[in-house]
Design a protein around this motif. Structure first.
Motif, PDB file in Angstrom:
ATOM      1  N   GLY A  27       0.798  -1.224   0.000  1.00 34.62           N
ATOM      2  CA  GLY A  27       0.000   0.000   0.000  1.00 34.62           C
ATOM      3  C   GLY A  27       0.830   1.273   0.000  1.00 34.62           C
ATOM      4  O   GLY A  27       0.311   2.363  -0.258  1.00 34.62           O
ATOM      5  N   HIS A  28       2.116   1.155   0.292  1.00 33.89           N
ATOM      6  CA  HIS A  28       2.976   2.349   0.247  1.00 33.89           C
ATOM      7  C   HIS A  28       3.525   2.596  -1.152  1.00 33.89           C
ATOM      8  O   HIS A  28       4.030   3.685  -1.441  1.00 33.89           O
ATOM      9  CB  HIS A  28       4.148   2.185   1.227  1.00 33.89           C
ATOM     10  N   GLY A  29       3.437   1.561  -1.982  1.00 33.78           N
ATOM     11  CA  GLY A  29       3.977   1.678  -3.325  1.00 33.78           C
ATOM     12  C   GLY A  29       5.379   1.072  -3.392  1.00 33.78           C
ATOM     13  O   GLY A  29       6.289   1.532  -2.691  1.00 33.78           O
ATOM     14  N   ALA A  30       5.547   0.032  -4.201  1.00 32.56           N
ATOM     15  CA  ALA A  30       6.842  -0.649  -4.297  1.00 32.56           C
ATOM     16  C   ALA A  30       7.918   0.313  -4.788  1.00 32.56           C
ATOM     17  O   ALA A  30       9.058   0.311  -4.293  1.00 32.56           O
ATOM     18  CB  ALA A  30       6.724  -1.842  -5.251  1.00 32.56           C
ATOM     19  N   GLY A  31       7.541   1.154  -5.732  1.00 29.52           N
ATOM     20  CA  GLY A  31       8.511   2.089  -6.300  1.00 29.52           C
ATOM     21  C   GLY A  31       8.972   3.106  -5.274  1.00 29.52           C
ATOM     22  O   GLY A  31      10.159   3.455  -5.202  1.00 29.52           O
ATOM     23  N   ARG A  32       8.011   3.544  -4.460  1.00 32.60           N
ATOM     24  CA  ARG A  32       8.381   4.520  -3.425  1.00 32.60           C
ATOM     25  C   ARG A  32       9.345   3.886  -2.429  1.00 32.60           C
ATOM     26  O   ARG A  32      10.358   4.497  -2.046  1.00 32.60           O
ATOM     27  CB  ARG A  32       7.127   4.999  -2.697  1.00 32.60           C
ATOM     28  N   LEU A  33       9.067   2.655  -2.008  1.00 31.14           N
ATOM     29  CA  LEU A  33       9.927   1.996  -1.020  1.00 31.14           C
ATOM     30  C   LEU A  33      11.352   1.853  -1.559  1.00 31.14           C
ATOM     31  O   LEU A  33      12.324   2.113  -0.851  1.00 31.14           O
ATOM     32  CB  LEU A  33       9.353   0.619  -0.648  1.00 31.14           C
ATOM     33  N   VAL A  34      11.470   1.480  -2.818  1.00 30.14           N
ATOM     34  CA  VAL A  34      12.809   1.296  -3.402  1.00 30.14           C
ATOM     35  C   VAL A  34      13.506   2.649  -3.570  1.00 30.14           C
ATOM     36  O   VAL A  34      14.682   2.816  -3.204  1.00 30.14           O
ATOM     37  CB  VAL A  34      12.712   0.557  -4.757  1.00 30.14           C
ATOM     38  N   LEU A  35      12.788   3.632  -4.071  1.00 31.37           N
ATOM     39  CA  LEU A  35      13.403   4.945  -4.313  1.00 31.37           C
ATOM     40  C   LEU A  35      13.866   5.592  -3.002  1.00 31.37           C
ATOM     41  O   LEU A  35      14.994   6.101  -2.912  1.00 31.37           O
ATOM     42  CB  LEU A  35      12.421   5.867  -5.039  1.00 31.37           C
ATOM     43  N   GLU A  36      12.992   5.541  -1.986  1.00 35.81           N
ATOM     44  CA  GLU A  36      13.359   6.189  -0.721  1.00 35.81           C
ATOM     45  C   GLU A  36      14.517   5.448  -0.041  1.00 35.81           C
ATOM     46  O   GLU A  36      15.379   6.073   0.582  1.00 35.81           O
ATOM     47  CB  GLU A  36      12.142   6.287   0.203  1.00 35.81           C
ATOM     48  N   LEU A  37      14.558   4.121  -0.198  1.00 33.31           N
ATOM     49  CA  LEU A  37      15.689   3.356   0.343  1.00 33.31           C
ATOM     50  C   LEU A  37      16.990   3.776  -0.348  1.00 33.31           C
ATOM     51  O   LEU A  37      18.030   3.960   0.295  1.00 33.31           O
ATOM     52  CB  LEU A  37      15.452   1.852   0.170  1.00 33.31           C
ATOM     53  N   SER A  38      16.904   3.934  -1.660  1.00 33.26           N
ATOM     54  CA  SER A  38      18.116   4.317  -2.406  1.00 33.26           C
ATOM     55  C   SER A  38      18.619   5.692  -1.958  1.00 33.26           C
ATOM     56  O   SER A  38      19.821   5.915  -1.825  1.00 33.26           O
ATOM     57  CB  SER A  38      17.861   4.293  -3.917  1.00 33.26           C
ATOM     58  N   LYS A  39      17.675   6.588  -1.696  1.00 35.88           N
ATOM     59  CA  LYS A  39      18.072   7.926  -1.223  1.00 35.88           C
ATOM     60  C   LYS A  39      18.712   7.831   0.175  1.00 35.88           C
ATOM     61  O   LYS A  39      19.753   8.416   0.435  1.00 35.88           O
ATOM     62  CB  LYS A  39      16.855   8.854  -1.158  1.00 35.88           C
ATOM     63  N   ALA A  40      18.055   7.058   1.064  1.00 39.86           N
ATOM     64  CA  ALA A  40      18.552   6.943   2.440  1.00 39.86           C
ATOM     65  C   ALA A  40      19.939   6.320   2.485  1.00 39.86           C
ATOM     66  O   ALA A  40      20.776   6.684   3.321  1.00 39.86           O
ATOM     67  CB  ALA A  40      17.568   6.119   3.266  1.00 39.86           C
ATOM     68  N   LYS A  41      20.196   5.365   1.587  1.00 42.88           N
ATOM     69  CA  LYS A  41      21.482   4.659   1.605  1.00 42.88           C
ATOM     70  C   LYS A  41      22.507   5.306   0.666  1.00 42.88           C
ATOM     71  O   LYS A  41      23.653   4.851   0.593  1.00 42.88           O
ATOM     72  CB  LYS A  41      21.284   3.194   1.180  1.00 42.88           C
ATOM     73  N   GLY A  42      22.043   6.259  -0.116  1.00 45.45           N
ATOM     74  CA  GLY A  42      22.960   6.908  -1.055  1.00 45.45           C
ATOM     75  C   GLY A  42      23.421   5.977  -2.172  1.00 45.45           C
ATOM     76  O   GLY A  42      24.567   6.015  -2.592  1.00 45.45           O
ATOM     77  N   VAL A  43      22.524   5.105  -2.594  1.00 44.24           N
ATOM     78  CA  VAL A  43      22.862   4.185  -3.702  1.00 44.24           C
ATOM     79  C   VAL A  43      21.863   4.387  -4.831  1.00 44.24           C
ATOM     80  O   VAL A  43      20.880   5.119  -4.685  1.00 44.24           O
ATOM     81  CB  VAL A  43      22.828   2.709  -3.226  1.00 44.24           C
ATOM     82  N   THR A  44      22.111   3.720  -5.969  1.00 42.11           N
ATOM     83  CA  THR A  44      21.178   3.845  -7.097  1.00 42.11           C
ATOM     84  C   THR A  44      19.929   3.020  -6.816  1.00 42.11           C
ATOM     85  O   THR A  44      19.916   2.158  -5.937  1.00 42.11           O
ATOM     86  CB  THR A  44      21.805   3.326  -8.405  1.00 42.11           C
ATOM     87  N   VAL A  45      18.898   3.295  -7.614  1.00 44.47           N
ATOM     88  CA  VAL A  45      17.656   2.533  -7.514  1.00 44.47           C
ATOM     89  C   VAL A  45      17.927   1.047  -7.731  1.00 44.47           C
ATOM     90  O   VAL A  45      17.444   0.192  -6.994  1.00 44.47           O
ATOM     91  CB  VAL A  45      16.630   3.065  -8.543  1.00 44.47           C
ATOM     92  N   ARG A  46      18.742   0.737  -8.741  1.00 40.45           N
ATOM     93  CA  ARG A  46      19.061  -0.669  -9.039  1.00 40.45           C
ATOM     94  C   ARG A  46      19.777  -1.328  -7.860  1.00 40.45           C
ATOM     95  O   ARG A  46      19.463  -2.449  -7.460  1.00 40.45           O
ATOM     96  CB  ARG A  46      19.894  -0.744 -10.316  1.00 40.45           C
ATOM     97  N   GLU A  47      20.739  -0.606  -7.277  1.00 32.99           N
ATOM     98  CA  GLU A  47      21.478  -1.166  -6.131  1.00 32.99           C
ATOM     99  C   GLU A  47      20.548  -1.393  -4.941  1.00 32.99           C
ATOM    100  O   GLU A  47      20.644  -2.419  -4.251  1.00 32.99           O
ATOM    101  CB  GLU A  47      22.635  -0.241  -5.736  1.00 32.99           C
ATOM    102  N   ALA A  48      19.623  -0.459  -4.729  1.00 33.10           N
ATOM    103  CA  ALA A  48      18.672  -0.623  -3.623  1.00 33.10           C
ATOM    104  C   ALA A  48      17.795  -1.842  -3.859  1.00 33.10           C
ATOM    105  O   ALA A  48      17.560  -2.647  -2.949  1.00 33.10           O
ATOM    106  CB  ALA A  48      17.820   0.640  -3.492  1.00 33.10           C
ATOM    107  N   ALA A  49      17.335  -2.009  -5.097  1.00 34.53           N
ATOM    108  CA  ALA A  49      16.470  -3.150  -5.414  1.00 34.53           C
ATOM    109  C   ALA A  49      17.234  -4.460  -5.260  1.00 34.53           C
ATOM    110  O   ALA A  49      16.702  -5.442  -4.714  1.00 34.53           O
ATOM    111  CB  ALA A  49      15.931  -3.008  -6.841  1.00 34.53           C
ATOM    112  N   GLU A  50      18.472  -4.481  -5.727  1.00 35.90           N
ATOM    113  CA  GLU A  50      19.271  -5.714  -5.630  1.00 35.90           C
ATOM    114  C   GLU A  50      19.536  -6.079  -4.167  1.00 35.90           C
ATOM    115  O   GLU A  50      19.517  -7.258  -3.810  1.00 35.90           O
ATOM    116  CB  GLU A  50      20.583  -5.558  -6.407  1.00 35.90           C
ATOM    117  N   ALA A  51      19.740  -5.053  -3.336  1.00 33.54           N
ATOM    118  CA  ALA A  51      19.963  -5.316  -1.909  1.00 33.54           C
ATOM    119  C   ALA A  51      18.710  -5.941  -1.286  1.00 33.54           C
ATOM    120  O   ALA A  51      18.795  -6.932  -0.547  1.00 33.54           O
ATOM    121  CB  ALA A  51      20.324  -4.018  -1.191  1.00 33.54           C
ATOM    122  N   LEU A  52      17.555  -5.390  -1.616  1.00 39.13           N
ATOM    123  CA  LEU A  52      16.313  -5.954  -1.087  1.00 39.13           C
ATOM    124  C   LEU A  52      16.123  -7.395  -1.560  1.00 39.13           C
ATOM    125  O   LEU A  52      15.726  -8.275  -0.800  1.00 39.13           O
ATOM    126  CB  LEU A  52      15.112  -5.095  -1.515  1.00 39.13           C
TER     127      LEU A  52
END
Lengths: 117, 734
Positions: A81-106
């Motif tokens: 309900g929060h939006g998969a894209g939002r969760l990945v994008l905000e994680l990437s911002k918080a960790k200072g990594v790219t969207v792809r890197e954030a997704a791969e980490a998850l």
């Protein structure tokens, strides 16, 4: 005749339409259609689904296999309900990594505890 | 990739480098209409820009081989289960005037919650995957260059993965798609909340990319027991999908209504179908119309199906349409064979060229009760249908009540409508409320979204989504052993070995069809027909069409079977047929030159029909070009023939020699040559022979200038004569 059967009552039912001009009939038709469609589109505006969320991740550059993996995991955790894209994008911002890197980490099972919005 | 017209499509080239291949455009392309276009001898009123390469209609031979193209886009639906075979079918269809190629999906793809990757084989259709789409689009890009007209590629955005597929279609250059949540709900048993929530997202994605949307209302025609009674509901189904699409920001010019004239003869088709067609076009002004042909009443008889489809196409021209879809005439008996796709396309373009400019000479009686009254009645019945939906609590409840696809003529109800539970169906309970902070940082997203601020793109913060930056698209090649490379091993090996087999669907499937009339009562005749097919060497013969000509006098059967024969191409000797001179050129050369031809059937031979076919104007013979023909009859002596040639000053002598026992036809040809040499006139006289056992090579081996075998026409002979006489005249030939 069962409950759901009914004879052709066109003549009796149409009495209120007889006097309408073609233009008035067309306008009546489309106003009824709007009444039918409005609640459906309101639901679409305020709900999402795994398919919608996969399509968001696809657009963010994930493969179909990656998108399905992430969305299934998020769905199991009640996060969709929060939006998969939002969760990945905000994680990437918080960790200072790219969207792809954030997704791969998850996908590797990392950072899920950091996703709580 | 560039195609060469006389070379086969190279499937290995199609499949190479796909990881890097990008489609050349997004969105739909219409034909370029030209209102008054002179093509050959005719002024066309409803035509469009022509093709650079095509196969004209057969009768075009009589009209300088013109190939006018109508202003409607023409659709063909293709699905063999193997996309690699379908590419060749697409190429053939494009050469016959199709510019909308619709790929049917494999059975069950609707129920897969996600995308399929790789190239597995399908059943009744093709698994739609990124690799399959990319390879098909690459081939279509080359095919559209070959024919000189853009080709629209089309499939389905439905099922459980609608939004995923919509994104895939934009990324891979798919130009048109079916999208209608009512289809999921009514016919696929997919949960209706999921279907509608997904549909808004899918429609928004399609709309932004300019993909033309077709709705699913035509399925009610195909499902209803009496298709003409479902017309009020069809209005409602079209309207729900149209209004829903508009709400998802799809413009009317991308909303195409999929509409089918509901009836077929012996019903009084046009009188029933026209009021409905007009009512629809009145209510949906501004939308596009995809006119489909009727499948509801199709039987095994391809000729009957074709006549119904011609009438459907006339309804389109009498009212309006933007796309004329075609149904293969064999759809009533099997998964369509490739040459029947071409047959369907040809029946349609033939009809549309035949009715070109119809509006100049024929108008509908729009005010007559049969049209205006009936049209109004259908609209009122549709309004009553909508009123009941609203009264009973909305769309979901109406479906739960079985209001849709009831066989009664609404408001009549038979109680046999499709009933679906709003809380049930496939993927029930899978829509999730969006939280207050819900976000989707991508373009073409529908609904609440924290990234949709109206300022800049939602995907701006991370460098852009795949819709803005296609280099981010992730390509997956294959995921298992059920793939195109495995399937191609056999066909490519056979092709490399120079083997040829007949086919109707997949490479070298060996399927052939024979037509047999058997003069006996139906059951006996059928048993006999099957046995005859077996004795022809066909494996697994099966009757695919049977028509009684008379209960006692006989029936005609079409029988399919497998012919397990592979021929080696290097053991075949195709005739080296020369391209014929245009008929006008032959006539221009002949008229005024006073060319005389002496002809006869020679030896002890009373056959006269073949020669008449070559000579007589009424059979299309060479007289029509202006040759003066002197036919001496049958069993004519060679001396007498050459006497006559001298008497009239003939330029050529044609002999017909049908009797062949003991090689008499060869002796006749040699004797003619020898006699002409003895008389010293051989150099001035063209000598040619014809007959069922004559070939060009044999005749020339016997000393003649040419030989003509079975299937020869006057045009063949005239073309040869003019070429030879012209060469004699300008001295380029001894």
């Amino acid at each position: 005749m069962s409950l759901s059967e009914r004879p052709d009552e066109f003549e009796s039912r149409r009495q209120h339409l007889r006097a309408l001009s073609d233009e008035e009939l067309h306008a009546h038709f489309w106003s009824l259609v709007e009444q039918v469609v409005d609640p459906l589109i309101d639901e679409a505006r305020s709900y999402t689904s795994s398919s919608i969320e996969r399509s968001v991740l696809l657009r963010m550059g994930l493969s179909s296999i990656e998108a399905k993996g992430l969305v299934d995991s998020m769905s199991q955790r009640g996060l969709l309900g929060h939006g998969a894209g939002r969760l990945v994008l905000e994680l990437s911002k918080a960790k200072g990594v790219t969207v792809r890197e954030a997704a791969e980490a998850l996908l590797a099972g990392q950072h899920w505890e950091d996703l709580a919005p | 990739m560039k195609l060469v017209p006389n070379e086969k499509l190279d499937i290995e080239e199609v499949l190479s480098g796909l990881a890097e291949y990008r489609p050349r455009r997004r969105g739909w392309t219409w034909r370029q209409p030209i209102e008054n276009q002179q093509i050959g001898a005719f002024l066309y009123r409803d035509s469009s820009k022509g093709l650079e390469r095509s196969v004209p209609l057969p009768t075009a031979h009589s009209f300088d081989d013109i190939d006018p193209q109508c202003d409607f886009v023409i659709t063909t639906e293709i699905a063999s289960g193997r996309f690699e075979d379908d590419l060749r079918r697409m190429r053939m269809a494009a050469w016959h005037g199709a510019d909308h190629i619709m790929v049917i999906r494999t059975t069950g793809q609707s129920h897969i919650d996600g995308l399929i990757e790789g190239t597995p084989e399908g059943v009744g259709g093709v698994p739609i995957t990124r690799k399959q789409l990319r390879a098909s689009r690459k081939a279509l890009d080359a095919i559209e260059d070959e024919v000189g007209r853009p080709i629209n590629f089309h499939s389905y955005v439905s099922g459980l993965a609608g939004p995923d597929i919509a994104v895939l279609f934009v990324e891979e250059g798919v130009n048109g798609a079916h999208q209608d949540p009512q289809y999921n709900t009514l016919y696929r048993g997919i949960n209706m909340h999921r279907s509608f929530v997904d549909a808004a997202e899918a429609k928004r994605i399609m709309a932004d990319a300019g993909i033309l949307q077709l709705d699913g209302a035509h399925n009610a025609n195909a499902t209803a027991k009496q298709a003409w009674k479902v017309t009020p509901e069809l209005m409602v189904q079209h309207a729900i999908n149209t209004a829903y699409s508009r709400a998802a920001s799809m413009p009317d010019e991308l909303i195409a209504l999929s509409t089918v004239p509901p009836t077929a003869p012996p019903a009084p088709k046009l009188r029933l179908d026209l009021p409905y067609a007009l009512a629809l076009r009145d209510l949906f002004q501004g939308c596009r119309f995809r006119a489909q042909q009727n499948t509801r009443y199709i039987e095994a008889d391809t000729r009957e199906a074709t006549v119904t489809h011609v009438l459907d196409t006339i309804v389109s021209r009498l009212t309006s349409a933007h796309i004329q879809s075609t149904i293969t005439p064999d759809e009533g008996r099997n998964i369509p064979w490739h040459y029947n796709n071409i047959a369907g396309v040809n029946a349609t373009r033939q009809t549309l060229m035949g009715v070109d400019g119809l509006a100049d000479v024929v108008a509908l009686r729009r005010d007559a009760p049969a049209l205006a009254g009936m049209s109004r009645e259908i609209k009122e019945r549709a309004v009553l249908f909508l009123e009941e939906i609203v009264e009973n609590g909305g769309y979901y409840q109406a479906v739960a009540d079985g209001q849709f696809v009831d066989s009664g003529y609404y408001p009549e109800r038979k109680g046999d409508g499709i009933v679906r539970d709003p809380a049930g169906g496939d993927a029930a309970g899978t829509v999730v409320p969006r939280e207050p902070g819900y976000g989707a940082p991508v373009c073409s997203h529908f609904g609440t979204n924290i990234y949709d601020s109206g300022k800049g793109k939602a995907c701006g913060t991370y460098g852009g989504c795949t819709l803005c930056d296609p280099s981010k698209i992730q390509y997956i090649d294959e995921v298992d052993d059920d793939n195109v490379d495995q399937r191609l091993k056999g066909p490519l090996a056979e092709r490399a070995a120079g083997l040829l087999r007949p086919e109707v669907e997949k490479h070298g499937d060996g399927i052939v069809c024979v037509t047999l009339f058997v003069p006996a009562e139906p059951l006996l005749a059928e048993a006999a027909a099957l046995e005859m097919a077996r004795r022809m060497g066909l494996e697994a013969p099966e009757v695919i069409s049977r028509r009684v000509m008379h209960p006692a006098e006989g029936s005609v059967f079409e029988i399919k079977g497998r012919l397990d024969v592979a021929l080696k191409v290097d053991e075949l000797h195709p005739s080296t047929s020369k391209e014929l001179l245009p008929e006008a050129e032959i006539e221009d050369w002949c008229r005024g030159r006073d060319v005389h031809v002496v002809a006869a059937t020679v030896g002890e031979d009373e056959h006269s029909v073949g020669l008449h076919e070559i000579l007589d104007i009424k059979h299309g013979g060479i007289e029509k070009y202006g040759f003066h023909c002197h036919a001496l009859g049958t069993s004519v002596d060679l001396d007498k023939l050459l006497d006559e040639a001298a008497a009239v000053g003939a330029h050529a002598v044609l002999i017909s020699t049908m009797v062949t026992h003991g090689g008499v036809h060869e002796r006749n040809m040699r004797a003619l040559h020898d006699l002409a040499v003895q008389r010293g006139i051989r150099n001035r006289l063209i000598l040619a022979a014809g007959g069922t056992m004559v070939t060009d090579a044999l005749a020339r081996a016997c000393g003649l200038d040419a030989g003509f075998g079975r299937g020869t026409t006057g045009h063949d002979v005239a073309s040869f004569l003019v070429r030879r006489l012209r060469a004699l005249e300008d001295g380029s030939l001894g």
